[in-house]
Scaffold this motif. Structure first.
Motif, short mmCIF file in Angstrom:
data_model
loop_
_atom_site.label_atom_id
_atom_site.label_comp_id
_atom_site.label_asym_id
_atom_site.label_seq_id
_atom_site.Cartn_x
_atom_site.Cartn_y
_atom_site.Cartn_z
N ARG A 106 0.85 -1.03 -0.06
CA ARG A 106 -0.05 -0.06 0.02
C ARG A 106 0.95 1.32 -0.08
N GLU A 108 0.13 4.03 1.28
CA GLU A 108 0.12 4.79 2.64
C GLU A 108 1.16 4.29 3.53
N ASP A 109 1.39 3.10 3.37
CA ASP A 109 2.70 2.49 3.96
C ASP A 109 4.04 2.86 3.62
N ASP A 111 4.62 5.82 2.02
CA ASP A 111 4.78 7.05 2.64
C ASP A 111 4.92 7.21 3.98
N ALA A 112 4.61 6.34 5.15
CA ALA A 112 4.94 6.18 6.22
C ALA A 112 6.25 5.88 6.65
N ARG A 310 8.49 4.36 -3.78
CA ARG A 310 6.97 4.77 -3.40
C ARG A 310 6.09 5.01 -4.56
N ALA A 314 2.82 3.11 -5.77
CA ALA A 314 1.43 3.83 -6.25
C ALA A 314 0.94 3.69 -7.45
N PRO A 332 -2.11 8.46 -6.45
CA PRO A 332 -1.97 9.25 -5.08
C PRO A 332 -0.65 9.84 -4.98
#
Length: 334
Positions: A106, A108-109, A111-112, A310, A314, A332
């Motif tokens: 994902r 979002e992972d 980016d984290a 990343r 995406a 994203p």
């Protein structure tokens, strides 16, 4: 005289598939790291690592490995759905981290993880070693020299007609889907070739034959870029006939690659169409870890940056969400 600093490395995951644990360890050592430890949930695999590299520490508990204060760098070689959590734990323990591709499932992972590495001032990278494959080095050389002009269209294909193996890579819950394996390399190649942001992705997914596998049978990923370029990446396990592995169209020239040891180049000189075969440059199998060592030990620029990888995640994730939504979607945070 001050003694030279010894950088110690380890891997999490020494599974038997492709002997990747052993391969990473060997490359680490050749690059100048002291290979010091292995963690694998399978006791037999951990013991095998100890036989392959006598004197290393072996663990079956990640927490015990991360508690080793003298380790500097840990590489994650585990199923895709575990990458994000393990990388997070490594960074939080104060150690530099490499993740086998794909970075995670994902965005979002992803980016984290990028944010966490920045906060901890630690290196985070993904094993996109295929950037140094001979065919890709040759293509990039032609682009740098201006032989192809502006790339405006790319086609990539990988696959065949073949039943997926009965292993975790065929389980979408663990793998992320069929596109998350070799697709990660293909999308990385694409994003390194076509400059600028991706405007949108349209994904198409088909499940027609191999119903015992939860991965997709056939995937089409169509990307449009802000600069007007267009790309089509196709993966299939139900393609009875294949096609060219890679085709790149530019304003001055075009390249076709079928994995035959050379690129077929079409250009024009004085109004005459010219076709030539450009032999692959030698692959640089040690380039990835050599750069990691140079970055950590000497402050060299990191070649495979987490912000780049990343972007790959995406695109992979948006391919699936676009297919589910039945429409073209923006990527994203692109």
């Amino acid at each position: 005289m001050e003694s030279k600093r010894v950088w110690k490395s380890a891997v999490i995951g020494y599974g038997g598939a492709y002997n990747m644990g052993k391969e990473h360890a060997s490359q680490m050592m050749k690059a100048g790291f002291e290979f010091a430890a292995v963690c694998d949930l399978d006791i037999a695999r951990a013991e095998q690592a100890g036989q392959d590299f006598p004197g290393i520490r072996t663990f079956t508990d990640v927490a015990e490995l991360l508690a080793q204060d003298d380790l500097d760098l840990i590489t994650v070689i585990t199923p895709h759905n575990t990458h994000a959590d393990l990388a997070k734990r490594i960074l939080e323990s104060g150690k530099h981290c490499i993740v086998e591709k794909p970075m995670c499932i994902r965005v979002e992972d992803a980016d984290a993880l990028v944010r966490l590495a920045e906060q901890k001032q630690l290196m985070l990278s993904v094993y996109h070693n295929r950037r140094w494959d001979g065919w890709f080095l040759t293509l990039q050389d032609l682009i740098r020299k201006g032989v192809l002009g502006d790339i405006f269209h790319v086609e990539m294909f990988f696959g065949s007609y073949q039943r997926p193996r009965d292993w975790w890579r065929s389980d979408k819950r663990l793998s992320g889907g069929a596109f998350y394996d070799w697709g990660a390399h293909y999308i990385d190649w694409l994003l390194r070739t076509v400059p600028g942001p991706v405007r949108s992705v349209r994904g198409y997914v088909q499940n027609r034959i191999w119903h015992e596998s939860t991965n997709e049978d056939h995937i089409d990923c169509i990307l449009s870029f802000e600069n007007g370029a267009f790309a089509h990446v196709q993966q299939s396990s139900i393609a009875r006939l294949g096609k060219a592995a890679r085709r790149f169209l530019g304003t001055k020239g075009a390249v076709l690659d079928n994995g035959e040891g050379h690129l077929t180049l079409q250009t024009e000189e004085n109004g005459v169409q010219i076709e030539s075969k450009i032999p692959y440059m030698p692959s640089q199998t040690m380039a990835y870890y050599s750069n990691i060592a140079d970055h950590l030990m000497n402050g060299a620029d990191l070649e495979v940056k987490p912000e780049q990888t990343r972007r790959v995640i995406a695109v992979l994730e948006t391919t699936g969400t676009s297919a589910a939504a039945g429409q073209e979607l923006p990527v994203p945070f692109e």
